[in-house]
Scaffold this active site. Sequence first.
Site, PDB file in Angstrom:
ATOM      1  CE1 TYR A  98      -2.637  -1.595  -8.188  1.00 28.81           C
ATOM      2  CE2 TYR A  98      -1.501   0.509  -8.333  1.00 28.81           C
ATOM      3  CZ  TYR A  98      -1.716  -0.765  -8.814  1.00 28.81           C
ATOM      4  OH  TYR A  98      -0.999  -1.219  -9.891  1.00 28.81           O
ATOM      5  CG  ASP A  99      -5.239   2.235   0.396  1.00 30.05           C
ATOM      6  OD1 ASP A  99      -6.383   2.542   0.782  1.00 30.05           O
ATOM      7  OD2 ASP A  99      -4.285   2.062   1.177  1.00 30.05           O
TER       8      ASP A  99
END
Length: 496
Positions: free
Chosen positions: A295-296
């Site tokens: 995701y990040d």
Amino acid sequence: MVMASLLSLPSSSFSSSCSSSALLYSAKAQSFPRKGLTLHLTRFLIVNSLSSPGSETLPPAVQNFWKWVCDKGVISAKSPPVMPGIVPEGLGLVAQRNISRNEVVLEVPKKFWINSDTVAASEIGKVFGGLKPWISIALFLIREKARENSPLRCYLDILPETTDSTIYWSEEELSELQGTQLLSTTLGVKEYVQSEFLKVEQEVILPQKNLFPTPITLDDFLWAFGTLRSRAFSRLRGQNLVLIPVADLINHSPSIITEEYAWESKQAGLFSKDLLFSLRTPVYVKPGEQVLIQYDIGKSNAELALDYGFIESRPERNAYTLTLEISESDPFFGDKLDIAESNGLGETAYFDIILGCSLPPAMLPYLRLVALGGTDAFLLESIFRNKVWGHLELPVSRANEELICRVVRDACKSALSGYHTTIEEDEKLRNGVNLVPRLEIAVGIRAGEKKVLEQIDGIFRERELELDVLEYYQERRLKDLGLVGEQGEIIFWESN
């Protein structure tokens, strides 16, 4: 950025506080630089096999959604590389064949995206035109969810009512976050959402209540906010808040640590102006395994818990944000602010300290600037303006260095006293019986924050021990002038 504990450091007294700072999140909440999940747990398991990858094994709502996706042409029904599947996180995308690294697994035409353009083109677009993008999309989702004949019915039916995001926690569950920055952030976010709801309720919802099939509540608004927060994609050619049906079933894997994003928007063809959302797998995937992405890589555990409702065990996900500010009561406020702004900072500066990593490069210079006073204040004169930051990157004086060490250490001790458990007690809980997901998140968050605080305290404790051997500005200046010898002795010249 997680909500920071505030260290207000005027040059005279360097008073400190570890209470929550004013809400900074509201300024960022409009952009939603997020990627989403379905129903995340905190344990990440790969689906090794499915008894049958066909859609007939799925719950009715998911079967209806998949049929809708195929009938509408969102995805080809002939031989899709992925299909929805039941996975440990809830729903996910499961490979139907071998998929190579960086291979595209999904392409969704723009006409199926849900964004501010979707709202503008709807029958309520004119009413919502002046609202913040996320609010207009949130109201659109709430309205469509209440309409039985909504064209998005099949998609809305598979969206979860809640996740393990801390915005959905009860008061009892939130009490497990006592003392943490995440608790302050969560309460601040909920307060922000409530204030926005009350405002839009008066300005739009009540005056236009004929547009909504049922009354809209704060819980409805929080659901829509959480849905966007956890599922929306960003960085799509100017599109900063986009829901992509099917693609938003993609789940996160902590074992994927690439910094590259696994999605992009691109032209549908060489001569086409239409856009496609393209999703690719960053790793090789076998049939029956879940397709996962990162995701990040830059998010802290607190941000992951707030946005998605999970945390990771990797140490570098643990972070603590120190907020430093130049007090307006500082007699040198104007000079210090000018120096800070000239170096990309401001009256208030935020520094994320990550477990196992060194301090942010600008933190010590900023601390020294804030603490600058007394006989060191000559460095604030305009003659030094172009070189002062370079001087601040090294110790200025013993008094200045001792002061920043004391203030930071006192702030760390104060913050640590706010937790109701010790690190040892948290670790014992984590290593004991299986915890419910939300308690596991809480224990992980508070243990991680405390470890970072102890790390910060340790850094400045060691610095205190070095105060007598550090080289300060005056010594460096004398050396530059050739007035100090190799052993540190002052050299005198006798006139003839």
